[in-house]
Design a protein around this motif. Structure first.
Motif, short mmCIF file in Angstrom:
data_model
loop_
_atom_site.label_atom_id
_atom_site.label_comp_id
_atom_site.label_asym_id
_atom_site.label_seq_id
_atom_site.Cartn_x
_atom_site.Cartn_y
_atom_site.Cartn_z
N LYS A 195 5.87 -11.14 -1.18
CA LYS A 195 6.00 -9.82 -0.62
C LYS A 195 7.37 -9.81 -1.16
CE LYS A 195 5.72 -11.05 4.62
NZ LYS A 195 6.54 -11.82 6.05
N ASN A 196 7.60 -8.67 -1.56
CA ASN A 196 8.71 -7.98 -2.76
C ASN A 196 9.07 -6.74 -2.96
OD1 ASN A 196 6.72 -7.03 -3.84
ND2 ASN A 196 6.68 -8.51 -5.92
N GLU A 197 9.60 -6.32 -3.12
CA GLU A 197 10.29 -5.02 -3.51
C GLU A 197 9.13 -4.12 -3.61
OE1 GLU A 197 12.97 -3.82 -6.25
OE2 GLU A 197 14.53 -5.68 -5.15
N ILE A 198 8.68 -3.88 -4.47
CA ILE A 198 6.97 -3.24 -4.76
C ILE A 198 6.06 -2.87 -3.81
CG2 ILE A 198 4.51 -3.18 -5.91
CD1 ILE A 198 6.69 -2.29 -7.98
N MET A 199 5.39 -4.23 -3.21
CA MET A 199 4.89 -4.62 -1.66
C MET A 199 5.79 -3.68 -0.86
SD MET A 199 2.13 -6.09 -2.18
CE MET A 199 1.54 -7.07 -0.84
N GLU A 200 6.73 -3.99 -0.36
CA GLU A 200 7.68 -2.45 0.33
C GLU A 200 7.17 -1.28 0.20
OE1 GLU A 200 11.83 -3.62 1.08
OE2 GLU A 200 10.69 -5.77 1.53
N LYS A 201 7.39 -1.21 -1.48
CA LYS A 201 6.64 0.84 -2.04
C LYS A 201 5.57 0.91 -0.83
CE LYS A 201 10.49 0.85 -5.14
NZ LYS A 201 10.96 0.70 -7.03
N ILE A 202 4.62 -0.23 -1.98
CA ILE A 202 3.20 -0.37 -1.45
C ILE A 202 2.89 0.33 -0.19
CG2 ILE A 202 1.15 -1.25 -1.69
CD1 ILE A 202 1.71 -2.28 -4.29
N ALA A 203 3.63 -0.94 1.34
CA ALA A 203 3.65 0.18 2.34
C ALA A 203 3.61 1.10 2.99
CB ALA A 203 4.10 -1.59 3.21
N LYS A 204 5.07 1.29 2.14
CA LYS A 204 5.94 2.46 2.96
C LYS A 204 4.74 3.78 1.88
CE LYS A 204 10.26 5.25 2.39
NZ LYS A 204 9.98 5.86 1.83
N ILE A 205 4.04 3.92 0.99
CA ILE A 205 3.25 4.98 0.98
C ILE A 205 2.21 5.00 1.73
CG2 ILE A 205 1.95 5.91 -0.82
CD1 ILE A 205 4.08 4.41 -2.88
N GLU A 206 1.71 3.63 1.54
CA GLU A 206 0.35 4.04 3.13
C GLU A 206 0.43 3.98 3.98
OE1 GLU A 206 -3.43 2.05 0.79
OE2 GLU A 206 -2.42 0.27 2.43
N ALA A 207 1.51 4.31 4.56
CA ALA A 207 1.69 4.11 5.45
C ALA A 207 2.13 6.06 5.68
CB ALA A 207 2.86 3.65 5.91
N GLU A 208 2.79 6.45 5.35
CA GLU A 208 2.77 8.25 4.74
C GLU A 208 1.27 8.05 4.10
OE1 GLU A 208 6.55 7.91 2.56
OE2 GLU A 208 7.16 7.78 3.99
N GLY A 209 0.22 7.83 4.02
CA GLY A 209 -0.75 8.54 3.53
C GLY A 209 -0.50 8.86 2.13
N GLY A 210 0.04 8.29 1.51
CA GLY A 210 0.04 8.44 -0.20
C GLY A 210 -1.37 8.36 -0.34
N ASP A 211 -1.47 8.46 -2.49
CA ASP A 211 -2.53 9.08 -2.33
C ASP A 211 -2.30 8.49 -3.76
OD1 ASP A 211 -1.37 10.36 -4.48
OD2 ASP A 211 -2.64 12.06 -4.14
N LEU A 212 -3.62 7.75 -4.86
CA LEU A 212 -3.61 6.90 -5.52
C LEU A 212 -3.16 7.28 -6.31
CD1 LEU A 212 -5.38 4.40 -6.39
CD2 LEU A 212 -6.44 6.13 -7.72
N SER A 213 -2.62 8.25 -6.85
CA SER A 213 -1.23 8.92 -8.07
C SER A 213 -0.50 7.85 -7.53
CB SER A 213 -1.48 10.49 -8.61
OG SER A 213 -0.91 10.67 -6.90
N GLU A 214 0.27 8.09 -7.09
CA GLU A 214 1.18 7.82 -6.40
C GLU A 214 1.99 5.59 -5.74
OE1 GLU A 214 4.02 8.92 -2.86
OE2 GLU A 214 1.78 9.89 -2.77
N LEU A 215 0.50 5.56 -6.36
CA LEU A 215 -0.19 3.84 -6.23
C LEU A 215 -0.07 2.90 -7.55
CD1 LEU A 215 -2.42 3.59 -2.86
CD2 LEU A 215 0.30 2.51 -3.24
N LEU A 216 -0.82 4.04 -7.96
CA LEU A 216 -1.66 3.52 -9.08
C LEU A 216 -0.32 2.49 -10.40
CD1 LEU A 216 -4.01 5.47 -11.35
CD2 LEU A 216 -3.59 2.95 -10.11
N PRO A 217 1.42 3.58 -10.41
CA PRO A 217 2.36 2.99 -11.18
C PRO A 217 2.27 1.78 -10.15
CG PRO A 217 2.89 5.30 -10.04
CD PRO A 217 1.40 4.93 -9.71
N LEU A 218 2.98 1.05 -9.64
CA LEU A 218 3.32 0.14 -8.63
C LEU A 218 2.02 -0.49 -8.85
CD1 LEU A 218 4.75 2.15 -5.65
CD2 LEU A 218 5.84 1.48 -7.37
#
Ligand SMILES: Cc1cc2nc3c(=O)[nH]c(=O)nc-3n(C[C@H](O)[C@H](O)[C@H](O)COP(=O)(O)O)c2cc1C
Length: 333
Positions: A251-274
């Protein structure tokens, strides 16, 4: 400690290191193999077949004991299927003791000719799976052994969220080939428990990461000692749904960002850099544990020191023998 796994691999102790991107390199692989356990050389560390060839040679300079090469069979931009096929061919050409496949089965992902190729070369092939069904498939298509990984594991557990405690006896009843238990394994009591559940040995990774020989930044060692079993999280269920997988990481800041993007239906282009492996590579060296998705298992809660691998393996074997002896005396009254 003789089991079907020690016999299969020609090792002293039924303890195997799991694949670890950027960590399981020749130095760590050889250090583990030199203890009598089974070190892991992870092919994903390399970008070309020749680099893996050189790494196998380097490992052999550091140890004359058996080690296993991990090939993670998941679609990847950096590691296309043709390169994974070349990695497999290198393992056969170099006659390494064994290959650990993690991800899609060799027969469907790399091709039907690959398991027979390993058999001809005398190389054992093991599949790390997350369900009983996949273990049965592994036995059917000719793998020599199987690792069952419960959802406690660091990395990419199966989406079914079933624990090692339940999976090990289920797989033991379903297949006859040698079996390693993974996910949550950290010490001799884990090893004794795995044997009691019907496994022939254990595979672990987080515990080997937390050794002096892994060579990560001192801050990472501090994190590994301080974090508890409640400090990892499961994410990427949407992104990895097609593979039936998810990720377990610290659990860390990056995992929180990933959770937010997934919950908002974000796509691979947003996730890849993380989620890029490059970020993790940097963090293992620089020590800022907030800056990358760090695949660490719940077993982190059972880590309270940073021994050498030699100290760790010696202690594990001693503890397992004591635990098995005390269990036997309980049973015999
Ligand atoms: C730092 C780290 C990197 C990992 N990288 C890989 C990898 O490249 N390929 C793979 O198949 N598994 C990888 N894993 C998963 C392990 O091989 C193993 O399945 C899992 O960690 C076992 O659970 P444990 O961490 O509780 O021992 C990694 C695990 C860790 C801790």
């Amino acid at each position: 400690m003789k089991t079907r796994i020690t016999e299969l691999f020609g090792i002293d102790y039924p303890i195997q290191c799991g694949g670890m991107l950027w960590i399981a390199k020749p130095e760590l692989a050889a250090a583990i193999s030199n203890t009598g356990a089974m070190g892991n050389l992870t092919s994903g560390n390399y970008n070309a077949a020749d680099d893996l060839r050189a790494a196998v040679d380097q490992t052999r300079k550091l140890t004359d004991k058996p080690f296993i090469v991990n090939i993670t069979t998941m679609p990847s931009i950096r590691l296309p299927v043709e390169l994974l096929q070349d990695f497999f061919r290198v393992c056969c050409e170099k006659k390494v003791t064994a290959i650990e496949i993690a991800g899609a089965p060799v027969d469907t992902f790399l091709g039907r000719e690959f398991i027979p190729m390993a058999k001809d070369a005398g190389v054992k092939v093991l599949h790390k799976v997350g369900t009983v069904k996949h273990a049965v498939h592994a036995e059917k298509v000719g793998y020599d052994a199987v690792t069952i990984a419960g959802f406690e594991e660091g990395g990419f557990p199966h989406k079914d969220n079933v624990s090692t405690m339940v999976l090990v006896p289920k797989v033991r009843e379903a297949v006859n080939i040698p079996l390693l238990a993974a996910g949550g394994m950290a010490d001799g009591r884990s090893l004794a428990a795995a044997l009691a559940l019907g496994a022939d040995g254990v595979m672990m990774a987080t515990r080997f990461l937390a050794t002096k020989d892994s060579g990560v930044h001192p801050n990472i060692y501090k994190v590994l000692v301080e974090k508890t079993e409640a400090d990892t999280a499961l994410q990427l269920q949407t992104l990895l749904a097609g593979f039936g997988l998810q990720v377990r990481a610290l659990k860390n800041e990056i995992m929180e960002k990933i959770a937010k993007i997934e919950a908002e239906g974000g796509d691979l282009s947003e996730l890849l850099p993380l989620i890029s492996g490059e970020r993790a590579r940097q963090v293992w060296q620089d020590g800022n544990a907030e800056e990358a998705m760090l695949t660490i298992g719940q077993s982190v809660g059972r880590i309270s020191d940073i021994p050498t691998v030699a100290e760790l393996v010696e202690r594990m074997v001693r503890e397992a023998e004591a635990a098995l002896r005390s269990g036997l005396s309980v049973f015999s009254g």
